[in-house]
Design an enzyme around this catalytic site. Structure first.
Site, PDB file in Angstrom:
ATOM      1  N   ASP A 104       1.364   4.569  -6.375  1.00 26.31           N
ATOM      2  CA  ASP A 104       0.955   5.968  -6.465  1.00 26.31           C
ATOM      3  C   ASP A 104       0.836   6.376  -7.931  1.00 26.31           C
ATOM      4  O   ASP A 104       1.460   5.763  -8.812  1.00 26.31           O
ATOM      5  CB  ASP A 104       1.995   6.875  -5.788  1.00 26.31           C
ATOM      6  CG  ASP A 104       2.107   6.600  -4.298  1.00 26.31           C
ATOM      7  OD1 ASP A 104       1.151   6.052  -3.721  1.00 26.31           O
ATOM      8  OD2 ASP A 104       3.157   6.939  -3.724  1.00 26.31           O
TER       9      ASP A 104
HETATM   10  N1  URA Z   1       5.704   3.387  -1.721  1.00 28.77           N
HETATM   11  C1  URA Z   1       5.381   4.622  -2.160  1.00 28.77           C
HETATM   12  O1  URA Z   1       5.706   5.627  -1.525  1.00 28.77           O
HETATM   13  N2  URA Z   1       4.681   4.727  -3.308  1.00 28.77           N
HETATM   14  C2  URA Z   1       4.319   3.670  -4.048  1.00 28.77           C
HETATM   15  O2  URA Z   1       3.699   3.843  -5.099  1.00 28.77           O
HETATM   16  C3  URA Z   1       4.673   2.385  -3.583  1.00 28.77           C
HETATM   17  C4  URA Z   1       5.356   2.274  -2.416  1.00 28.77           C
END
Ligand code: URA
Length: 240
Positions: A104
């Site tokens: 993310d």
């Molecule tokens: N899980 C999440 O919620 N975000 C990420 O970036 C990776 C795994």
């Protein structure tokens, strides 16, 4: 057999179009003779290519470990935000790079960037069950019941059941930092797993993929090249 322009751009820091310009300008020799045809086919195993008198050699593909900072997107292009490709140092840039997997925008930590589609496919294949480890700082305490729910397979708020995952409480964290190991990659998975337990992730960092660990000496926002051998650590201990 490989095209001359592709051979040069995939082994150096020149883009494909810059490689074509240099070839047309007469800066490139193939087995000692100037070759001005970017489309000329060569055998990478046996033919010798020089660019301005320097041998062009090296591996066909590149594998980069990035310590991703928050605020950049795991994409090759974006209209508004900086991408993980934009922040690579010039010496690691080349055509065809993409992030193998995604974190993310606000997640930090280990991200692999490569131009090797076969490798990325192997790493991301759900069948491979490559384990990914995250450090998640939470807005509240982890309870023993949550650890059991992670182990059994969390059911997300939308009803999706996750595969069994490991959750450990990080030392000296007042029970509010978890080390999570998952072997699948649903969208926002870690955040959603904690949300299903009523907790909010306030900071998330990925620290490993398979047996490949984020280099603790690599500052946030920095990148380094890995060898094919180093990257294969991802699959060590896995049947593939
Ligand atoms: N899980 C999440 O919620 N975000 C990420 O970036 C990776 C795994």
């Amino acid at each position: 057999m490989e095209r001359l322009d592709k051979f040069i751009s995939s082994r150096g820091t020149l883009s494909r179009s810059d490689a074509q310009k240099r070839i047309r300008r007469g800066d490139v020799t193939l087995n000692g003779e100037v070759c001005r045809s970017p489309e000329k086919k060569l055998d990478p195993e046996t033919d010798r290519v020089e660019l301005s008198g320097q041998a062009v050699c090296g591996d066909e593909h590149i594998y980069i470990m990035l310590n991703k900072p928050a605020g950049v997107v795991s994409a090759t292009r974006d209209n508004t935000a900086k991408t993980v490709i934009d922040i690579l140092p010039p010496e690691l840039r080349r055509d065809g790079l993409f992030p193998a997997g995604r974190l993310d925008k606000d997640t930090e930590g280990l991200l692999i960037i490569t131009d090797d589609g076969d490798f990325a496919h192997r790493m991301l294949s759900p069948k491979k069950h490559v384990e990914k480890q995250y450090v998640a700082e939470l807005d509240s305490e982890i309870t023993p019941d949550m650890i059991k729910r992670f182990e059994a397979g969390i059911v997300l708020e939308n009803g999706t059941r996750c595969m069994p995952a490991k959750l450990k409480i990080a030392e000296n964290s007042q029970n509010s930092t978890g080390i999570v190991t998952i072997c699948e990659g649903k969208f926002h998975q870690v955040k959603k797993m904690f949300a299903a337990c009523g907790l909010k992730v306030v900071h998330l960092q990925r620290i490993s993929v398979g047996n490949l660990y984020l280099d603790g000496n690599l500052p946030i926002g920095s990148a380094k090249k890995l060898t094919k051998l180093e990257i294969e650590a991802i699959f060590v201990g896995k049947i593939h």
